[in-house]
Motif scaffolding. Structure first.
Motif, mmCIF file in Angstrom:
data_model
loop_
_atom_site.group_PDB
_atom_site.id
_atom_site.type_symbol
_atom_site.label_atom_id
_atom_site.label_comp_id
_atom_site.label_asym_id
_atom_site.label_seq_id
_atom_site.Cartn_x
_atom_site.Cartn_y
_atom_site.Cartn_z
ATOM 1 N N THR A 9 64.989 19.371 -53.971
ATOM 2 C CA THR A 9 63.929 19.685 -53.021
ATOM 3 C C THR A 9 64.342 19.057 -51.692
ATOM 4 O O THR A 9 65.130 18.112 -51.659
ATOM 5 N N GLU A 215 52.576 13.251 -52.308
ATOM 6 C CA GLU A 215 52.088 14.469 -51.661
ATOM 7 C C GLU A 215 53.230 15.246 -51.004
ATOM 8 O O GLU A 215 53.302 16.472 -51.096
ATOM 9 N N TYR A 217 56.370 15.076 -51.840
ATOM 10 C CA TYR A 217 57.232 15.602 -52.895
ATOM 11 C C TYR A 217 56.621 16.854 -53.516
ATOM 12 O O TYR A 217 57.320 17.859 -53.739
ATOM 13 N N ASP A 218 55.322 16.839 -53.800
ATOM 14 C CA ASP A 218 54.643 17.997 -54.385
ATOM 15 C C ASP A 218 54.767 19.209 -53.462
ATOM 16 O O ASP A 218 55.002 20.335 -53.922
ATOM 17 N N GLU A 219 54.620 18.983 -52.159
ATOM 18 C CA GLU A 219 54.752 20.080 -51.202
ATOM 19 C C GLU A 219 56.179 20.609 -51.190
ATOM 20 O O GLU A 219 56.416 21.822 -51.101
ATOM 21 N N SER A 220 57.142 19.695 -51.312
ATOM 22 C CA SER A 220 58.547 20.091 -51.334
ATOM 23 C C SER A 220 58.874 20.900 -52.583
ATOM 24 O O SER A 220 59.665 21.854 -52.526
ATOM 25 N N ILE A 221 58.266 20.537 -53.714
ATOM 26 C CA ILE A 221 58.448 21.305 -54.951
ATOM 27 C C ILE A 221 57.921 22.724 -54.776
ATOM 28 O O ILE A 221 58.556 23.708 -55.192
ATOM 29 N N LYS A 222 56.757 22.839 -54.144
ATOM 30 C CA LYS A 222 56.166 24.169 -53.910
ATOM 31 C C LYS A 222 57.093 25.017 -53.043
ATOM 32 O O LYS A 222 57.318 26.202 -53.323
ATOM 33 N N ILE A 223 57.626 24.407 -51.988
ATOM 34 C CA ILE A 223 58.525 25.140 -51.090
ATOM 35 C C ILE A 223 59.788 25.567 -51.832
ATOM 36 O O ILE A 223 60.272 26.694 -51.669
ATOM 37 N N ARG A 225 60.126 26.200 -55.017
ATOM 38 C CA ARG A 225 59.808 27.313 -55.914
ATOM 39 C C ARG A 225 59.613 28.614 -55.154
ATOM 40 O O ARG A 225 60.057 29.682 -55.583
ATOM 41 N N ASP A 226 58.952 28.529 -53.991
ATOM 42 C CA ASP A 226 58.758 29.718 -53.165
ATOM 43 C C ASP A 226 60.100 30.266 -52.671
ATOM 44 O O ASP A 226 60.341 31.478 -52.690
ATOM 45 N N ASN A 227 60.973 29.352 -52.236
ATOM 46 C CA ASN A 227 62.292 29.767 -51.758
ATOM 47 C C ASN A 227 63.106 30.412 -52.872
ATOM 48 O O ASN A 227 63.807 31.398 -52.655
#
Length: 285
Positions: A9, A215, A217-223, A225-227
């Motif tokens: 991430t 927080e 890190y969680d946002e980075s995980i979402k990005i 997965r989206d990427n």
């Protein structure tokens, strides 16, 4: 739930390799990567507020100014992000690191070498040979002799690293094994072999993150997965488009053969699914 952060991430990558307190981890990794070539004694991070460097790129690319134990200076760029034109992207940012060394007034064009290290979580079709590590240099096409060591791009294609824990024979292989699998470990391997992996376990333990770090890190995980979803869709779309274009090409070849046999245009349209205008154009050609 995973015990350790995902190092690929954007936030996790910089948390491990892009902090002052983790310099020793980065020096260890770089020295293992370039073992036998040079040994980095110290390094410092430079900001990425360069012209042409987008806010998105600043999150995943960072410059590291290194000094070897022989007093030689290097600029190392590290980047990690899935992208269709990853090869071109690495070349672009490597060139930027060279160009920004330019000086006003009298200057003899002496450059610090630029080494770019790219982590690929996917196989890039532009890398013709299916191997884990690819080192690109400027070399003579016929002899293969390098003409300069001032530009080097190293691609590490993680899906092609298939060694198991017990098969890792040196610290570089151990690094790659850990980075590739870290987000699924319940325990960090190799801690008894090298203290660097003990520190890696400490700083990457999810339970040790602050609320703010968690927080981010969680946002980075979402990005991430989206990427990944976007990247996979682009690949599928490209395959579908290529397949459709191939089918049309095949139909046109069949139509051309039928025209050579003197068959009626209406029958060719019926047999191939091509419209009359397309078949007439093939006839004129």
């Amino acid at each position: 739930m995973a015990r350790y952060i995902n190092p690929f991430t954007d936030w996790g990558f910089k948390h491990i390799f892009g902090q002052e307190i983790t310099k020793d981890l980065l020096i260890s990794f770089l020295n293992d990567l370039f073992e036998g070539e040079f040994c980095i004694a110290s390094l410092e991070f430079k900001n990425n507020e360069h012209i042409g460097l987008t806010e998105d790129a600043r999150k995943v690319i960072f410059d590291i100014y290194c000094t070897t134990n022989e007093g030689r200076h290097l600029i190392i760029e590290m980047q990690n992000r899935m992208q269709e034109h990853f090869i071109d992207r690495a070349l672009y940012y490597s060139s930027r690191a060279i160009i920004t060394q330019g000086q006003k007034g009298e200057w003899d064009y002496e450059l610090m070498p630029v080494y770019t290290i790219c982590f690929l979580n996917f196989e890039d079709a532009h890398l013709k040979e299916r191997k884990f590590r690819t080192d690109l240099v400027l070399a003579d096409r016929d002899t293969g002799q390098a003409v300069t060591d001032h530009l080097r791009i190293v691609y590490l294609t993680l899906p092609l690293f298939t060694k198991k824990e017990h098969e890792c024979n040196n610290d570089f292989e151990r690094w790659i094994y850990v980075l590739k699998n870290m987000n699924v470990f319940e325990r960090m391997p190799f801690m008894a072999k090298n203290a660097v992996f003990r520190k890696l376990a400490e700083i990457s333990d999810i339970t040790a993150l602050s609320k703010e770090e968690h927080e981010k890190y969680d946002e980075s995980i979402k990005i991430l997965r989206d990427n990944y979803a976007t990247f996979k869709f682009a690949i599928k779309e490209g395959h579908d488009k290529g397949r459709a274009e191939g089918q049309i090409k095949e139909k046109k070849q069949i139509a051309q053969n039928m025209l050579k046999e003197g068959m009626a245009v209406s029958l060719i349209c019926k047999m191939t699914g091509l419209d009359e205008q397309e078949v007439l154009k093939l006839k004129d050609e």
